[in-house]
Design a protein around this motif. Structure first.
Motif, PDB file in Angstrom:
ATOM      1  N   ALA A 169      -5.796 -12.682   2.672  1.00 50.18           N
ATOM      2  CA  ALA A 169      -4.679 -13.573   2.991  1.00 50.18           C
ATOM      3  C   ALA A 169      -3.405 -12.774   3.238  1.00 50.18           C
ATOM      4  O   ALA A 169      -2.637 -13.068   4.169  1.00 50.18           O
ATOM      5  CB  ALA A 169      -4.460 -14.578   1.848  1.00 50.18           C
ATOM      6  N   TYR A 170      -3.174 -11.757   2.420  1.00 52.15           N
ATOM      7  CA  TYR A 170      -2.000 -10.895   2.603  1.00 52.15           C
ATOM      8  C   TYR A 170      -2.039 -10.244   3.988  1.00 52.15           C
ATOM      9  O   TYR A 170      -1.037 -10.235   4.713  1.00 52.15           O
ATOM     10  CB  TYR A 170      -1.969  -9.822   1.513  1.00 52.15           C
ATOM     11  CG  TYR A 170      -0.856  -8.812   1.694  1.00 52.15           C
ATOM     12  CD1 TYR A 170       0.423  -9.074   1.220  1.00 52.15           C
ATOM     13  CD2 TYR A 170      -1.096  -7.598   2.341  1.00 52.15           C
ATOM     14  CE1 TYR A 170       1.447  -8.145   1.382  1.00 52.15           C
ATOM     15  CE2 TYR A 170      -0.084  -6.673   2.515  1.00 52.15           C
ATOM     16  CZ  TYR A 170       1.181  -6.946   2.034  1.00 52.15           C
ATOM     17  OH  TYR A 170       2.189  -6.037   2.213  1.00 52.15           O
ATOM     18  N   ALA A 181      -3.153 -18.129   9.410  1.00 52.90           N
ATOM     19  CA  ALA A 181      -3.675 -17.298   8.326  1.00 52.90           C
ATOM     20  C   ALA A 181      -4.358 -18.167   7.277  1.00 52.90           C
ATOM     21  O   ALA A 181      -5.468 -17.873   6.830  1.00 52.90           O
ATOM     22  CB  ALA A 181      -2.535 -16.496   7.699  1.00 52.90           C
ATOM     23  N   TYR A 182      -3.699 -19.250   6.879  1.00 52.59           N
ATOM     24  CA  TYR A 182      -4.279 -20.149   5.884  1.00 52.59           C
ATOM     25  C   TYR A 182      -5.608 -20.724   6.375  1.00 52.59           C
ATOM     26  O   TYR A 182      -6.599 -20.725   5.644  1.00 52.59           O
ATOM     27  CB  TYR A 182      -3.311 -21.298   5.589  1.00 52.59           C
ATOM     28  CG  TYR A 182      -2.348 -21.044   4.452  1.00 52.59           C
ATOM     29  CD1 TYR A 182      -1.797 -19.782   4.242  1.00 52.59           C
ATOM     30  CD2 TYR A 182      -1.976 -22.067   3.588  1.00 52.59           C
ATOM     31  CE1 TYR A 182      -0.901 -19.556   3.212  1.00 52.59           C
ATOM     32  CE2 TYR A 182      -1.085 -21.849   2.545  1.00 52.59           C
ATOM     33  CZ  TYR A 182      -0.542 -20.597   2.361  1.00 52.59           C
ATOM     34  OH  TYR A 182       0.331 -20.377   1.333  1.00 52.59           O
ATOM     35  N   TRP A 259       1.010 -15.728   1.262  1.00 51.20           N
ATOM     36  CA  TRP A 259      -0.267 -15.267   0.689  1.00 51.20           C
ATOM     37  C   TRP A 259      -0.279 -15.434  -0.826  1.00 51.20           C
ATOM     38  O   TRP A 259      -1.304 -15.785  -1.409  1.00 51.20           O
ATOM     39  CB  TRP A 259      -0.510 -13.805   1.065  1.00 51.20           C
ATOM     40  CG  TRP A 259       0.518 -12.869   0.504  1.00 51.20           C
ATOM     41  CD1 TRP A 259       1.730 -12.554   1.048  1.00 51.20           C
ATOM     42  CD2 TRP A 259       0.446 -12.150  -0.739  1.00 51.20           C
ATOM     43  NE1 TRP A 259       2.418 -11.677   0.234  1.00 51.20           N
ATOM     44  CE2 TRP A 259       1.650 -11.409  -0.862  1.00 51.20           C
ATOM     45  CE3 TRP A 259      -0.510 -12.054  -1.739  1.00 51.20           C
ATOM     46  CZ2 TRP A 259       1.917 -10.588  -1.953  1.00 51.20           C
ATOM     47  CZ3 TRP A 259      -0.254 -11.235  -2.837  1.00 51.20           C
ATOM     48  CH2 TRP A 259       0.947 -10.506  -2.931  1.00 51.20           C
ATOM     49  N   LEU A 260       0.878 -15.205  -1.477  1.00 50.19           N
ATOM     50  CA  LEU A 260       0.960 -15.339  -2.917  1.00 50.19           C
ATOM     51  C   LEU A 260       0.959 -16.813  -3.330  1.00 50.19           C
ATOM     52  O   LEU A 260       0.353 -17.189  -4.344  1.00 50.19           O
ATOM     53  CB  LEU A 260       2.228 -14.654  -3.423  1.00 50.19           C
ATOM     54  CG  LEU A 260       2.351 -14.421  -4.933  1.00 50.19           C
ATOM     55  CD1 LEU A 260       1.167 -13.616  -5.452  1.00 50.19           C
ATOM     56  CD2 LEU A 260       3.662 -13.716  -5.262  1.00 50.19           C
ATOM     57  N   VAL A 261       1.621 -17.645  -2.529  1.00 53.56           N
ATOM     58  CA  VAL A 261       1.587 -19.087  -2.767  1.00 53.56           C
ATOM     59  C   VAL A 261       0.142 -19.576  -2.730  1.00 53.56           C
ATOM     60  O   VAL A 261      -0.317 -20.322  -3.612  1.00 53.56           O
ATOM     61  CB  VAL A 261       2.439 -19.826  -1.718  1.00 53.56           C
ATOM     62  CG1 VAL A 261       2.242 -21.345  -1.831  1.00 53.56           C
ATOM     63  CG2 VAL A 261       3.912 -19.472  -1.866  1.00 53.56           C
ATOM     64  N   GLY A 298       4.626 -23.957 -11.280  1.00 52.73           N
ATOM     65  CA  GLY A 298       5.326 -22.704 -11.048  1.00 52.73           C
ATOM     66  C   GLY A 298       5.545 -22.435  -9.569  1.00 52.73           C
ATOM     67  O   GLY A 298       6.626 -21.991  -9.155  1.00 52.73           O
ATOM     68  N   VAL A 299       4.519 -22.722  -8.771  1.00 50.72           N
ATOM     69  CA  VAL A 299       4.650 -22.549  -7.317  1.00 50.72           C
ATOM     70  C   VAL A 299       5.714 -23.485  -6.768  1.00 50.72           C
ATOM     71  O   VAL A 299       6.561 -23.098  -5.947  1.00 50.72           O
ATOM     72  CB  VAL A 299       3.296 -22.800  -6.614  1.00 50.72           C
ATOM     73  CG1 VAL A 299       3.475 -22.857  -5.113  1.00 50.72           C
ATOM     74  CG2 VAL A 299       2.305 -21.712  -6.976  1.00 50.72           C
ATOM     75  N   ALA A 300       5.684 -24.739  -7.210  1.00 52.92           N
ATOM     76  CA  ALA A 300       6.655 -25.729  -6.729  1.00 52.92           C
ATOM     77  C   ALA A 300       8.080 -25.285  -7.009  1.00 52.92           C
ATOM     78  O   ALA A 300       8.973 -25.418  -6.162  1.00 52.92           O
ATOM     79  CB  ALA A 300       6.380 -27.085  -7.366  1.00 52.92           C
ATOM     80  N   VAL A 301       8.308 -24.739  -8.215  1.00 56.50           N
ATOM     81  CA  VAL A 301       9.653 -24.271  -8.575  1.00 56.50           C
ATOM     82  C   VAL A 301      10.020 -23.031  -7.770  1.00 56.50           C
ATOM     83  O   VAL A 301      11.141 -22.901  -7.264  1.00 56.50           O
ATOM     84  CB  VAL A 301       9.725 -23.979 -10.085  1.00 56.50           C
ATOM     85  CG1 VAL A 301      11.047 -23.293 -10.438  1.00 56.50           C
ATOM     86  CG2 VAL A 301       9.571 -25.270 -10.885  1.00 56.50           C
ATOM     87  N   ALA A 302       9.068 -22.111  -7.635  1.00 58.07           N
ATOM     88  CA  ALA A 302       9.350 -20.834  -6.983  1.00 58.07           C
ATOM     89  C   ALA A 302       9.693 -20.984  -5.506  1.00 58.07           C
ATOM     90  O   ALA A 302      10.515 -20.231  -4.970  1.00 58.07           O
ATOM     91  CB  ALA A 302       8.159 -19.897  -7.145  1.00 58.07           C
TER      92      ALA A 302
END
Length: 402
Positions: A169-170, A181-182, A259-261, A298-302
């Protein structure tokens, strides 16, 4: 008749997508059911008739007004039944329809759907080649690792495969648009899943059936290998389902670290799936869904959008809108029009058109979200909208979109 080609592709997209969803539901539904069944059966009493027949587990269920009594044999029944149901066409049809959809939606329109020149200035053929190569190499590496000594250590194997998928993904997010990519990570996981069915699960089952037909006792190793790959497929399911719907949520694939998400969302899916697998066995481990929910939170906040910098209100609202309308006409109307001029589009995406002032005002919030907050539009910035133009749209919207 050439003008009808985009219209025909739109219909092909619709019908193939519909087929893909139908077959996907059938495949995933069957997979979920059999994983539940395998985890829910209970061994018969020692010395009972079922135990003497070689039944390793059974259960009773009620559904649709009827009672059911599924039984699983440790290796195989003493006699091959006359009618044996196979579960394979759901998997094959899902993959074939998915590849057809990938070709129609992405490969036939790679310039718009796969390339983001701010990421990498590549040709359509290079983008398509990267996409196809990802599927071929990905399946090959996965299969070789399954057959290696690592494949016998389930936990470490899962960790390594997860890391490799995230690394892929990266790499893809640095050569393709985030959306492409996704979708190719999803296609890669789907290819691994159907490869497991085609290359190992079904052949192993055929060997067992052939042995019984020849009067031999089937080798249990075939069933054990098939079970291992089936479990892999089970844990792949929730991540691939998210990716199937991710194109509707630009906040994920348009992020600077998309990619990290994706990695955290896939991990959440694995933890949540593990909870249900354990629950089917009678173990309720709430820590796993809690971890999954925390990862998603955590993803939503980030990735939450930051408060935009204050923009001075326009002294002349009419002039500000005229500027915005000119930007929209130059950068957006090629696709978002009653009669799109951008190749590959027969109708305005999602039915949203900006042909006149009334339509722009009506869709002001959507324009602001897609152009300013997520920067998801124009698609892969195909029309080269500048940051200054995005700022102009932001100033107009934040001043009341007058």
């Amino acid at each position: 008749m050439e003008y009808l080609i985009p219209y025909g592709l739109e219909w092909a997209n619709l019908l193939v997508r519909w087929l893909h969803i139908i077959t996907g539901i059938a495949w995933i539904g069957a997979s979920f059911y059999f994983v539940w069944l395998d985890n829910s059966i209970r061994p018969p009493a020692p010395g009972s008739d079922l135990a003497k027949k070689g039944v390793s587990g059974e259960l009773w269920a009620v559904h649709g007004g009827g009672f059911y009594n599924p039984q699983k044999y440790l290796v195989a029944p003493a006699e091959l039944p006359k009618e044996l149901h196979w579960f394979k066409w759901e998997a094959y049809s899902t993959w074939l329809s998915g590849i057809a959809l990938l070709t129609i939606a992405y490969y036939f329109n790679a310039q718009a759907m796969m390339i983001d020149k701010s990421v990498a200035d590549i040709s359509s053929w290079q983008a398509v080649g990267i996409g196809i190569g990802t599927l071929v190499v990905g399946w090959t590496v996965y299969d070789l690792l399954c057959r290696s000594p690592l494949g016998k250590r389930d936990l470490w194997f899962g960790v390594v495969i997860f890391v490799l998928i995230v690394a892929t993904a990266y790499g893809l997010t640095h050569v393709l648009s985030g959306r492409a990519a996704y979708i190719h990570i999803g296609a890669l996981i789907g290819t691994i899943m159907v490869g497991n069915v085609l290359m190992l699960i079904i052949p192993g089952q055929r060997k067992m059936v052939d042995a019984m037909s020849a009067g031999r006792t089937p080798d249990p190793i075939h069933g054990q290998k098939a079970k291992q790959r089936s479990v892999h497929n089970n844990y792949f399911t929730l991540p691939v389902l998210f990716i199937m719907i991710s194109n509707h949520y630009a906040m994920t694939y348009r992020n600077e670290r998309a990619w990290l998400v994706l990695a955290f969302i896939m991990a959440a899916g694995v933890f949540i799936r593990h909870f249900f697998n354990l629950r089917h066995k009678g173990r309720v481990e709430w820590r796993y869904p809690v971890i999954g929910v925390l990862l998603l939170a955590g993803v939503a906040v980030a990735i939450a959008p930051s408060k935009p910098a204050a923009v001075a209100p326009a002294a002349d609202p009419a002039a500000a809108f005229a500027t915005v309308q000119a930007v929209v006409a130059q950068r957006c109307v090629a696709c978002h029009s009653a009669h799109p001029t951008q190749a590959g589009f027969a109708a305005a995406p999602l039915g949203v058109a900006f042909d006149n002032a009334a339509e722009i005002h009506q869709n002001a919030e959507k324009i602001y979200k897609q152009v300013v907050q997520t920067k998801a539009m124009p698609l892969a910035n195909l029309t080269n909208m500048t940051d200054a133009e995005r700022t102009q749209i932001a100033a107009w919207y934040e001043s009341g979109a007058k």
